[in-house]
Design an enzyme around this catalytic site. Structure first.
Site: not given
Ligand SMILES: NC(=O)C1=CN([C@@H]2O[C@H](COP(=O)(O)OP(=O)(O)OC[C@H]3O[C@@H](n4cnc5c(N)ncnc54)[C@H](O)[C@@H]3O)[C@@H](O)[C@H]2O)C=CC1
Ligand SMILES: O=CCc1c[nH]c2ccccc12
Length: 296
Positions: A55, A111, A245, A144, A239
């Site tokens: 990130y 990851h 929120r 993950s 997030t």
């Molecule tokens: N292990 C992995 O490969 C990954 C891990 N992650 C982790 O998970 C965390 C959360 O992932 P997200 O996809 O962001 O989670 P999420 O599905 O909770 O979405 C969060 C987003 O939804 C928006 N939101 C919430 N309620 C809403 C509504 N009613 N209308 C419109 N928008 C709304 C929020 O403002 C925020 O931007 C990331 O920050 C990261 O730390 C994310 C992607 C991949």
């Molecule tokens: O964690 C998984 C995907 C993701 C969300 N934000 C970034 C930024 C850069 C590379 C991968 C990702």
């Protein structure tokens, strides 16, 4: 301020069940902004912070942690090692610790399983992740984006069973039997993108039910989406840049969905498939031996 409950992992450590994530792509690199977001999250009781090497914002999170003044033992910091081919995990961990300004990580995750080049490469990376635990720099280790076949590959050589598998999880991506497979092996499940059904994947078959339940419980649809994961004992990572929120999200500990409501959302969700871009990002950056994508 509501305090966030914890779940016990297979190594005895406790993990807060609701986390604030820093993986939103547009946060990457802007340390001042990240530090402010970290402070906001911690101030509102989000003591579980979800980061990753990829990130590019661990320094900002570290600055926010320092500025918060909250004692280290009250925080739960997750970060992730990329898991790319031939990666030196020990060096990656030291770099993450330095950026975060910490002397240990609560949960260190591999990851992705598919960038290690081969099954043997994956076993080697997991061996290196296991070694981090012995140094005391990491309290718990996990994975993950692992599917059942990835877990089976590491089980062949693992000395430590992952404490958790963090996967994309929402009504439109329930992964068949993967959650029960994790449970059978005493691996906790964490959900990222828990709100996909009301953000990127809208419109869809759960919309009406989310709206009805939001009205019934006097909460937002986002809170229904988070509660649906929590009802299944799934650690939930969300997030938001909006403090309002985030404050609202702690309502999820003030109501419960009935088992019938949980089931109804699950059944409706199965009518649609949606997967976000997380796995695609990692594939493009580090390759995917399972699908034959190589990076230079
Ligand atoms: N292990 C992995 O490969 C990954 C891990 N992650 C982790 O998970 C965390 C959360 O992932 P997200 O996809 O962001 O989670 P999420 O599905 O909770 O979405 C969060 C987003 O939804 C928006 N939101 C919430 N309620 C809403 C509504 N009613 N209308 C419109 N928008 C709304 C929020 O403002 C925020 O931007 C990331 O920050 C990261 O730390 C994310 C992607 C991949
Ligand atoms: O964690 C998984 C995907 C993701 C969300 N934000 C970034 C930024 C850069 C590379 C991968 C990702």
């Amino acid at each position: 301020m509501t305090s966030i409950p914890t779940l016990k992992l297979n190594d005895g450590n406790e993990i807060p069940v609701l986390a604030y994530g820093f993986g939103t792509a547009n946060f990457a690199g802007k340390d001042d902004d990240i530090s402010t977001k970290t402070l906001m999250a911690i101030k509102n009781g989000y003591h579980h912070l979800d980061c990753a090497e990829v990130y590019g914002n661990e320094s900002g999170v570290g600055a926010g942690i320092k500025a918060s003044g909250v004692p280290r033992e009250k925080l739960f910091v997750t970060t992730k090692v990329n898991g790319s081919k031939n990666q030196d995990v020990s060096a990656a961990l030291d770099a993450s610790l330095k950026k975060l300004g910490l002397d240990y990580i609560d949960l260190y995750l591999l990851h992705v399983p598919f960038s290690a080049g081969s099954p043997e490469g994956l076993q080697d990376i997991w061996r290196q992740v296991e070694a981090t635990k012995a140094t005391g720099k990491v309290k718990s280790i996990g994975v993950s984006n692992f599917e059942q076949d990835d877990l089976e590959i590491i089980f062949k050589t693992a000395k430590i069973t992952p404490a958790i598998n963090q996967i994309e999880y929402h009504p439109y991506l329930q992964h068949g039997d993967l959650v029960s497979f994790n449970r059978k092996h005493n691996i906790a499940v964490a959900a990222y993108s828990p709100l996909a059904a009301i953000t990127a994947a809208r419109p869809g078959p759960v919309d009406e039910t989310y709206a009805e339940l939001a009205k019934k419980y006097g909460v937002t649809e986002s809170e229904i989406g988070l509660r649906w994961c929590l009802e299944q004992d799934i650690v939930t990572i969300t997030t938001s840049s909006s403090e309002k929120r985030l404050q609202g999200y702690t309502n999820v500990f003030k109501f419960q969905l009935t088992p019938e409501e949980v089931k109804k959302i699950a059944e409706l969700g199965k009518q649609k498939h949606y997967q976000g871009v997380g796995v695609a990002f990692m594939t493009n950056m580090f390759g995917n031996y399972k699908t034959g994508v190589e990076v230079a």
